[in-house]
Design a protein around this motif. Structure first.
Motif, PDB file in Angstrom:
ATOM      1  N   ALA A 189     -18.835  87.685  47.710  1.00  0.00           N
ATOM      2  CA  ALA A 189     -18.138  88.778  48.390  1.00  0.00           C
ATOM      3  C   ALA A 189     -18.868  89.080  49.687  1.00  0.00           C
ATOM      4  O   ALA A 189     -19.977  89.618  49.685  1.00  0.00           O
ATOM      5  CB  ALA A 189     -18.091  90.015  47.495  1.00  0.00           C
ATOM      6  N   PHE A 195     -14.784  92.412  47.165  1.00  0.00           N
ATOM      7  CA  PHE A 195     -15.241  92.511  45.787  1.00  0.00           C
ATOM      8  C   PHE A 195     -14.090  92.593  44.787  1.00  0.00           C
ATOM      9  O   PHE A 195     -14.151  92.000  43.704  1.00  0.00           O
ATOM     10  CB  PHE A 195     -16.161  93.716  45.619  1.00  0.00           C
ATOM     11  N   ALA A 218     -19.701  96.747  44.532  1.00  0.00           N
ATOM     12  CA  ALA A 218     -19.222  96.082  45.740  1.00  0.00           C
ATOM     13  C   ALA A 218     -20.273  96.120  46.843  1.00  0.00           C
ATOM     14  O   ALA A 218     -20.498  95.134  47.547  1.00  0.00           O
ATOM     15  CB  ALA A 218     -17.928  96.750  46.213  1.00  0.00           C
ATOM     16  N   ALA A 221     -22.974  93.652  45.978  1.00  0.00           N
ATOM     17  CA  ALA A 221     -22.537  92.279  46.210  1.00  0.00           C
ATOM     18  C   ALA A 221     -22.561  91.932  47.695  1.00  0.00           C
ATOM     19  O   ALA A 221     -23.002  90.847  48.095  1.00  0.00           O
ATOM     20  CB  ALA A 221     -21.131  92.091  45.645  1.00  0.00           C
TER      21      ALA A 221
END
Length: 311
Positions: A189, A195, A218, A221
């Protein structure tokens, strides 16, 4: 491989559709969620020092006579992937869920080798440091490849192996193989917005996740792009070199669990994977993707308990 789901939100927080907007409260909520679900699985956060570096893991209490299971997550993921899966196992087994090198809370070292063999030695060093002479292994995706190679390299130490959508055999292409050929890696991502697509790609039956939890994952990531690219490059180079011939050295019983809607690694590779291992069983789960331990944790845990060698 990448599947950073917080099982915490799947049980205790499933009914809470809380929208937390400030970073401070959102991360507090995230931390509380993780700790709650870890506690439910009797897992405590710990660290261990190897070669003057600190590494993170989760561990359950060990009752006298209990055998040990070491759980290895996939690419880009973390030890928290095993939280819900662990709860049914923690009464019968001593559990250890590792953050693999470069993952989770561990150091992101761009100079480090993240080959499967390097990760095998990392797991061996931890087992040695914890004085674990015999172990069971459970691995998902990249963690499945690591578990397979570990069992082939140290066959006398490994009592059994459970592989969940393991990497290593890619003869039958997947949707991810098609995207990689186009220069797209669906497991990395690059932004927070990516994400949601990642979650949809790795899971067919995505569990409910509160918005606050998803946002934190998210952001984590998106902060990992550089190290994930390095790890994926090392992993892919390793797998392209092939380790099929080593699977025949596995002496322990092996259960391979695979979701039939896996877009990351085609589940039809299960037949060859099982054929290469002398004592392997297969279980294909209907309407499940790459992460059976998250999408169907009770089903995967029950299958594991039924498979585990008795006595």
């Amino acid at each position: 491989m990448k599947a950073i789901i917080l099982s915490a939100c799947l049980v205790a927080l499933g009914a809470l559709s809380i929208q937390i907007t400030t970073d401070h409260y959102r991360y507090d909520f995230y931390k509380w969620a993780i700790e709650f679900e870890a506690s439910n699985a009797q897992l405590a956060a710990k660290t261990i020092e190897l070669n003057k570096k600190s590494f993170s893991y989760l561990e359950s209490p060990r009752a006298e006579g209990q055998e040990t299971i070491i759980m290895l997550h996939g690419f880009g993921a973390s030890k928290e992937n095993w939280l819900r899966f662990s709860a049914p196992l923690s009464e019968k087994y001593h559990l250890i869920a590792l953050d693999l090198m470069g993952h989770g809370e561990n150091t992101r070292d761009l100079e480090q080798s993240y080959s499967i063999a390097s990760q095998v030695e990392y797991v061996r060093e931890i087992a040695e440091k914890l004085k674990l002479k015999k172990i069971h292994l459970i691995g998902n995706s990249m963690g499945g490849a690591i578990s397979s190679l570990y069992a082939a390299t140290y066959p006398e130490q490994v009592q059994s192996v459970v592989l969940i959508s393991p990497a290593g055999i890619h003869d039958i292409p997947s949707r991810m193989d098609e995207l990689l050929a186009e220069g797209i890696n669906p497991l990395i991502a690059n932004t927070v917005d990516d994400f949601e697509n990642l979650l949809s790609f790795v899971m067919e039956d995505t569990p409910y996740i509160p918005a606050a939890i998803t946002k934190v994952e998210a952001e984590k990531a998106a902060s990992r792009v550089e190290i994930n690219q390095k790890i994926f490059k090392d992993l892919r180079h390793d797998l392209e070199g092939g380790f099929e011939h080593k699977l025949a050295k596995i002496k322990s019983p092996v259960l391979i669990i695979w979701g039939d809607h896996d877009r990351a690694i085609n589940f039809e590779n299960i037949d060859k994977y099982a054929a290469l291992i002398p004592n392997a069983q297969k279980l294909v789960l209907t309407d499940i993707g790459h992460l059976a331990m998250i999408e169907a944790p009770n089903v995967a845990a029950t299958a594991t308990l039924e498979f585990m060698p008795k006595g």
